[in-house]
Motif scaffolding. Sequence first.
Motif, PDB file in Angstrom:
ATOM      1  N   SER A  32       0.898  -1.260  -0.293  1.00 29.08           N
ATOM      2  CA  SER A  32      -0.194   0.124   0.167  1.00 29.08           C
ATOM      3  C   SER A  32       0.911   1.588  -0.180  1.00 29.08           C
ATOM      4  O   SER A  32       2.023   1.122  -0.031  1.00 29.08           O
ATOM      5  CB  SER A  32      -0.377   0.257   1.151  1.00 29.08           C
ATOM      6  OG  SER A  32       0.471   0.174   2.646  1.00 29.08           O
ATOM      7  N   THR A  33       0.196   2.405  -0.468  1.00 31.23           N
ATOM      8  CA  THR A  33       1.220   3.439  -0.900  1.00 31.23           C
ATOM      9  C   THR A  33       1.588   4.237   0.410  1.00 31.23           C
ATOM     10  O   THR A  33       2.626   5.525   1.344  1.00 31.23           O
ATOM     11  CB  THR A  33       0.677   4.456  -1.352  1.00 31.23           C
ATOM     12  OG1 THR A  33      -1.036   4.836  -1.047  1.00 31.23           O
ATOM     13  CG2 THR A  33       0.210   4.248  -2.903  1.00 31.23           C
TER      14      THR A  33
ATOM     15  N   SER B  82       2.312   2.536   2.742  1.00 33.91           N
ATOM     16  CA  SER B  82       3.194   1.200   4.041  1.00 33.91           C
ATOM     17  C   SER B  82       4.756   2.138   3.242  1.00 33.91           C
ATOM     18  O   SER B  82       6.169   1.037   3.402  1.00 33.91           O
ATOM     19  CB  SER B  82       3.341   0.510   4.123  1.00 33.91           C
ATOM     20  OG  SER B  82       2.123  -0.323   4.423  1.00 33.91           O
TER      21      SER B  82
ATOM     22  N   ARG C 104      -1.224   5.108  -8.396  1.00 37.02           N
ATOM     23  CA  ARG C 104      -2.253   4.406  -7.436  1.00 37.02           C
ATOM     24  C   ARG C 104      -2.317   5.269  -5.799  1.00 37.02           C
ATOM     25  O   ARG C 104      -1.962   6.921  -6.123  1.00 37.02           O
ATOM     26  CB  ARG C 104      -1.033   3.625  -6.387  1.00 37.02           C
ATOM     27  CG  ARG C 104      -0.726   2.463  -7.171  1.00 37.02           C
ATOM     28  CD  ARG C 104      -1.078   1.890  -8.014  1.00 37.02           C
ATOM     29  NE  ARG C 104      -0.683   0.420  -8.712  1.00 37.02           N
ATOM     30  CZ  ARG C 104      -0.955  -0.266  -9.720  1.00 37.02           C
ATOM     31  NH1 ARG C 104      -2.244  -0.066 -10.183  1.00 37.02           N
ATOM     32  NH2 ARG C 104      -0.576  -1.079 -10.406  1.00 37.02           N
ATOM     33  N   ASN C 105      -3.408   4.967  -5.320  1.00 33.43           N
ATOM     34  CA  ASN C 105      -4.304   6.307  -4.373  1.00 33.43           C
ATOM     35  C   ASN C 105      -5.029   7.673  -5.164  1.00 33.43           C
ATOM     36  O   ASN C 105      -4.444   8.235  -4.759  1.00 33.43           O
ATOM     37  CB  ASN C 105      -3.391   6.194  -3.206  1.00 33.43           C
ATOM     38  CG  ASN C 105      -3.962   6.609  -2.270  1.00 33.43           C
ATOM     39  OD1 ASN C 105      -5.971   6.815  -1.814  1.00 33.43           O
ATOM     40  ND2 ASN C 105      -3.659   7.423  -1.493  1.00 33.43           N
TER      41      ASN C 105
END
Length: 295
Positions: A208-209, A211, A272-273
Amino acid sequence: MKSITTLLGGFALAITLVSCDAEIIIGDPIVEPTLNEVLSSHDVWYLDLNSSQGNLDVPFMTRAFTMSFDFGTLYANNNLVGIGRAGSGIGIDVGSYDTFFDTVTINHDIDGVHEFDVIVHSFRRIELRDTFNGDRYFLDGYSINGFDYDQLFYNNIQYFLQEYGAWEKVYTSNEGAINEFDAENHLRFRPATDADIFQSSQDRNGLSTGSLYWDYTGEYWVEDASPGSLNKHLTLDYDFLGNDYFDLYVIDDATIELYHVSSGTTYEFKGRNFIQLKSTTTSKSRMLDVERARK
């Protein structure tokens, strides 16, 4: 300050002159448009921050590319992702507005209430003057069909890179020499006061971004391959390795291609995100570039 009541006559005349069949009868009164009619006379109003004057510290004004006034609802294009398609071109609902004589009061969903005097400079150009501090915002009107969304996108592509929480590498070509950038699996782009910055991470894909550990932070900039070109060059400033130079291509709203000039390697990164911008103090502000240009 010139009141809108002294300028709307020119606006009405500009509307009259576009009709070849218009008949002017001496002595007939000129019916001036209301402020609501002026604001809704164009589908989108482009915010020309380079011409605007003052501190320009109203967040929703400095983060919008366009604004639209539609029967009391304020729309804005704050994101380049999806621009031209979001809201059929006018963007997303960001608040409401009301008019009283030559004044428009905007109640933004996040930034609250702000009041502006409206001054009409021409049929296509208006000024919103902040009644609190006198800051002057200039807006140019367009129809949706007459507005060049592609040019707007490519003129501001550095902000497009900032609209994702991270960019994850999804492809590396077999062609090209081995180089240090091969190890970079994630990139992130952010605004900063003195220069836009990027961060890079060598963490494995699939995280995940939130992390990701960002190994390096440096400056980045995007330049035209030639003046006015849609082709762009991206420079990443690695202090200890020198600059990395790329040809930057946008494949779609969530995919970019970077051609590493020195090694001949092609990379693809997926966004992402996605960050949907209404207006927050941590999101991009085009005023940063304006302030740097004025120094």
